[in-house]
Design a protein around this motif. Structure first.
Motif, short mmCIF file in Angstrom:
data_model
loop_
_atom_site.label_atom_id
_atom_site.label_comp_id
_atom_site.label_asym_id
_atom_site.label_seq_id
_atom_site.Cartn_x
_atom_site.Cartn_y
_atom_site.Cartn_z
N SER A 106 0.84 -1.21 0.00
CA SER A 106 0.00 0.00 0.00
C SER A 106 0.87 1.25 0.00
O SER A 106 0.59 2.22 -0.72
CB SER A 106 -0.93 0.00 1.21
N ALA A 107 1.93 1.23 0.79
CA ALA A 107 2.87 2.36 0.80
C ALA A 107 3.57 2.50 -0.55
O ALA A 107 3.87 3.61 -0.99
CB ALA A 107 3.89 2.19 1.92
N ALA A 108 3.79 1.38 -1.23
CA ALA A 108 4.45 1.40 -2.54
C ALA A 108 3.60 2.06 -3.62
O ALA A 108 4.12 2.45 -4.66
CB ALA A 108 4.82 -0.02 -2.96
N LEU A 109 2.30 2.18 -3.37
CA LEU A 109 1.43 2.81 -4.36
C LEU A 109 1.83 4.26 -4.65
O LEU A 109 1.65 4.74 -5.77
CB LEU A 109 -0.03 2.76 -3.90
N VAL A 110 2.40 4.94 -3.65
CA VAL A 110 2.79 6.34 -3.86
C VAL A 110 3.95 6.45 -4.85
O VAL A 110 3.81 7.14 -5.88
CB VAL A 110 3.11 7.04 -2.51
N PRO A 111 5.11 5.80 -4.60
CA PRO A 111 6.16 5.91 -5.62
C PRO A 111 5.75 5.27 -6.94
O PRO A 111 6.16 5.74 -8.01
CB PRO A 111 7.37 5.20 -4.99
N LEU A 112 4.92 4.22 -6.89
CA LEU A 112 4.46 3.59 -8.12
C LEU A 112 3.64 4.58 -8.95
O LEU A 112 3.86 4.71 -10.16
CB LEU A 112 3.64 2.34 -7.82
N ALA A 113 2.74 5.28 -8.33
CA ALA A 113 1.93 6.27 -9.05
C ALA A 113 2.81 7.34 -9.68
O ALA A 113 2.59 7.76 -10.83
CB ALA A 113 0.90 6.90 -8.11
N PHE A 114 3.83 7.76 -8.96
CA PHE A 114 4.73 8.79 -9.47
C PHE A 114 5.50 8.29 -10.70
O PHE A 114 5.58 8.99 -11.71
CB PHE A 114 5.70 9.25 -8.38
N VAL A 115 6.06 7.07 -10.63
CA VAL A 115 6.83 6.59 -11.78
C VAL A 115 5.94 6.27 -12.96
O VAL A 115 6.35 6.45 -14.11
CB VAL A 115 7.75 5.39 -11.42
N VAL A 116 4.71 5.84 -12.69
CA VAL A 116 3.76 5.61 -13.79
C VAL A 116 3.46 6.93 -14.48
O VAL A 116 3.50 7.03 -15.72
CB VAL A 116 2.47 4.92 -13.29
N TRP A 117 3.18 7.96 -13.69
CA TRP A 117 2.92 9.28 -14.26
C TRP A 117 4.12 9.76 -15.08
O TRP A 117 3.96 10.23 -16.22
CB TRP A 117 2.59 10.28 -13.15
N ALA A 118 5.32 9.65 -14.52
CA ALA A 118 6.52 10.13 -15.20
C ALA A 118 6.81 9.35 -16.48
O ALA A 118 7.26 9.93 -17.48
CB ALA A 118 7.72 10.06 -14.25
N ALA A 119 6.54 8.04 -16.47
CA ALA A 119 6.87 7.22 -17.63
C ALA A 119 5.84 7.31 -18.76
O ALA A 119 6.19 7.19 -19.93
CB ALA A 119 7.01 5.76 -17.20
N TRP A 120 4.59 7.53 -18.41
CA TRP A 120 3.52 7.45 -19.41
C TRP A 120 2.94 8.80 -19.80
O TRP A 120 2.08 8.85 -20.70
CB TRP A 120 2.41 6.53 -18.93
N ARG A 121 3.35 9.88 -19.19
CA ARG A 121 2.80 11.18 -19.58
C ARG A 121 3.28 11.53 -20.99
O ARG A 121 4.34 11.06 -21.43
CB ARG A 121 3.21 12.26 -18.60
N PRO A 122 2.53 12.34 -21.69
CA PRO A 122 2.95 12.74 -23.03
C PRO A 122 4.26 13.52 -22.96
O PRO A 122 4.49 14.30 -22.02
CB PRO A 122 1.80 13.63 -23.52
N ALA A 123 5.10 13.29 -23.94
CA ALA A 123 6.37 14.01 -24.00
C ALA A 123 6.10 15.49 -24.26
O ALA A 123 5.21 15.84 -25.03
CB ALA A 123 7.24 13.44 -25.11
N THR A 124 6.83 16.32 -23.58
CA THR A 124 6.70 17.75 -23.80
C THR A 124 7.80 18.20 -24.74
O THR A 124 8.91 17.69 -24.70
CB THR A 124 6.80 18.54 -22.48
#
Length: 127
Positions: A106-124
């Motif tokens: 459950s605690a891992a969900l926080v860094p996981l959400a961050f890396v998912v956001w960073a890896a899958w967001r559209p390139a700027t």
């Protein structure tokens, strides 16, 4: 600055997967981590599970320093963390060692959400 936080988040995910991965090298850890004696059929599966966790840990470490591997790393870590939490929920939220695993995941969900956001967001693109 964001790049540093991405590396930190990946390292946290790798560290979270380290204890279950260590069961591969030290099967006696299965007793402390899961309440499973380090011999017999279930112990063999738990030890093999350690090998799979070593794969997840390695993918997190690789993703920390290789941006090209981060999307695949999010899939690996995501299946590990979210998959266990869903299985734990379906099992009726049992007490004991599995509750500890669930709390850590459950605690891992926080860094996981961050890396998912960073890896899958559209390139700027720069203007």
């Amino acid at each position: 600055m964001e790049k540093r936080w991405v590396v930190v988040a990946w390292m946290i995910l790798a560290i979270i997967h380290m204890p279950p991965a260590a069961v591969l090298m030290a099967p006696e850890l299965s007793t402390r981590l899961y309440g499973v004696e380090p011999h017999g059929t279930i112990a063999t599966l738990i030890t093999h599970r350690g090998a799979l966790f070593l794969t997840v840990m390695a993918s997190c470490l690789f993703a920390a320093f290789d941006p090209a591997s981060r999307r695949l790393g999010t899939i690996s870590a995501g299946i590990s963390v979210v998959g266990f939490l869903l299985i734990y929920l379906q099992a009726g939220l049992p007490d004991g060692p599995l509750r500890t695993v669930a709390l850590v995941d459950s605690a891992a969900l926080v860094p996981l959400a961050f890396v998912v956001w960073a890896a899958w967001r559209p390139a700027t693109t720069a203007p």
